[in-house]
Design a protein around this motif. Sequence first.
Motif, short mmCIF file in Angstrom:
data_model
loop_
_atom_site.label_atom_id
_atom_site.label_comp_id
_atom_site.label_asym_id
_atom_site.label_seq_id
_atom_site.Cartn_x
_atom_site.Cartn_y
_atom_site.Cartn_z
N MET B 1 12.91 15.38 68.10
CA MET B 1 13.75 14.35 67.50
C MET B 1 13.76 14.51 66.00
SD MET B 1 13.46 10.23 68.10
CE MET B 1 12.34 9.78 66.79
N SER B 2 14.92 14.53 65.45
CA SER B 2 15.00 14.64 63.99
C SER B 2 16.33 14.08 63.52
CB SER B 2 14.85 16.08 63.54
OG SER B 2 16.01 16.81 63.89
N ILE B 3 16.42 13.90 62.21
CA ILE B 3 17.65 13.41 61.62
C ILE B 3 17.86 14.16 60.33
CG2 ILE B 3 16.63 11.48 60.33
CD1 ILE B 3 19.07 9.79 61.43
N LYS B 4 19.08 14.59 60.11
CA LYS B 4 19.39 15.41 58.94
C LYS B 4 20.45 14.74 58.07
CE LYS B 4 18.00 19.96 60.33
NZ LYS B 4 17.48 19.85 61.70
N TRP B 5 20.33 15.00 56.77
CA TRP B 5 21.31 14.49 55.82
C TRP B 5 22.60 15.27 56.03
CZ3 TRP B 5 20.73 14.88 49.77
CH2 TRP B 5 21.75 14.14 49.17
N PHE B 6 23.63 14.59 56.57
CA PHE B 6 24.89 15.23 56.92
C PHE B 6 25.84 15.23 55.73
CE2 PHE B 6 29.16 14.98 58.96
CZ PHE B 6 29.11 16.13 59.71
N SER B 7 26.01 14.05 55.13
CA SER B 7 26.91 13.99 53.97
C SER B 7 26.57 12.80 53.08
CB SER B 7 28.37 13.89 54.41
OG SER B 7 28.61 12.65 55.03
N LEU B 8 27.01 12.94 51.84
CA LEU B 8 27.09 11.79 50.95
C LEU B 8 28.52 11.29 51.08
CD1 LEU B 8 26.05 9.98 48.62
CD2 LEU B 8 27.01 11.68 47.06
N THR B 9 28.69 10.05 51.47
CA THR B 9 30.04 9.54 51.70
C THR B 9 30.40 8.52 50.61
OG1 THR B 9 29.87 9.99 54.04
CG2 THR B 9 31.53 8.40 53.38
N TRP B 45 28.99 25.35 57.03
CA TRP B 45 27.66 25.39 57.64
C TRP B 45 26.58 24.79 56.74
CZ3 TRP B 45 26.99 26.69 62.66
CH2 TRP B 45 28.02 27.40 63.28
N PHE B 47 24.88 21.77 54.56
CA PHE B 47 24.78 20.32 54.48
C PHE B 47 23.75 19.94 53.42
CE2 PHE B 47 26.27 21.50 58.61
CZ PHE B 47 27.34 20.65 58.80
N PRO B 48 23.90 18.78 52.78
CA PRO B 48 24.96 17.81 52.95
C PRO B 48 26.26 18.24 52.27
CG PRO B 48 23.56 17.11 51.17
CD PRO B 48 22.95 18.36 51.76
N GLY B 49 27.36 17.82 52.88
CA GLY B 49 28.64 17.87 52.20
C GLY B 49 28.90 16.55 51.50
N ILE B 50 30.09 16.41 50.99
CA ILE B 50 30.50 15.14 50.37
C ILE B 50 31.78 14.70 51.06
CG2 ILE B 50 31.05 13.93 48.23
CD1 ILE B 50 29.71 16.22 46.69
#
Lengths: 122, 122
Positions: B1-9, B45, B47-50
């Motif tokens: 189980m993990s969570i990753k920083w996908f984007s700054l929105t 590929w 991350f994070p994107g914006i």
Amino acid sequence: MSIKWFSLTVDAVDPPKLARWWAEVLDYQVVFEEDSYSAIAKDEWTFPGIAFNRVTEAKTAKNRLHWDLNPTDQNAEVERLLAMGAVKADIGQGQVPWVVLADPEGNEFCVLVPWKHPEEVS
Amino acid sequence: MSIKWFSLTVDAVDPPKLARWWAEVLDYQVVFEEDSYSAIAKDEWTFPGIAFNRVTEAKTAKNRLHWDLNPTDQNAEVERLLAMGAVKADIGQGQVPWVVLADPEGNEFCVLVPWKHPEEVS
């Protein structure tokens, strides 16, 4: 000539505490820490990191910038984050597939439905 | 189980326009674009994107989250960004070595003194 995204910097009432909280969320390392400024990152060579900068004023409005997080298991991560002290946040999102939470200083973030790159899925 | 920083929105009044502006700043690619939501990243590929998400309300207060950018040449980058439509921003920073600017929708960001990892410098 170029410019690179170095960090996302977050105004914080307690920078070391909020930095350690986010480091636990993301499995990041604390790469710099002093009373008024802390920084975390995946490792000290990976950018952007997240920095926390001491301010005296508390948050007053919904942030215009927020984190979106990609979990491997949405329900399990939401449970983990709530147990760590996140709270559910209502920013008028209505019925959406992502879950809106706020960190211990009230900064909103979203736990997305798990996302994989189409080439990973196919 | 993990969570990753996908984007700054980022809440934006004009997501495609602000996304393209930031893509030019950072030499990022537009990886997703529709009228109400645009995303940029170094590549699809990384991350994070914006991401830029359409809202109707304009910005009313200093953002609590902001970008810190690491330039190869601070003066040259500030000149380039001002020419692109950034404006100088006074958030009470006083005399500091970084330069505070705001993007075309008023989101603050800092152009740092060029920073290199100590192991790159030595």
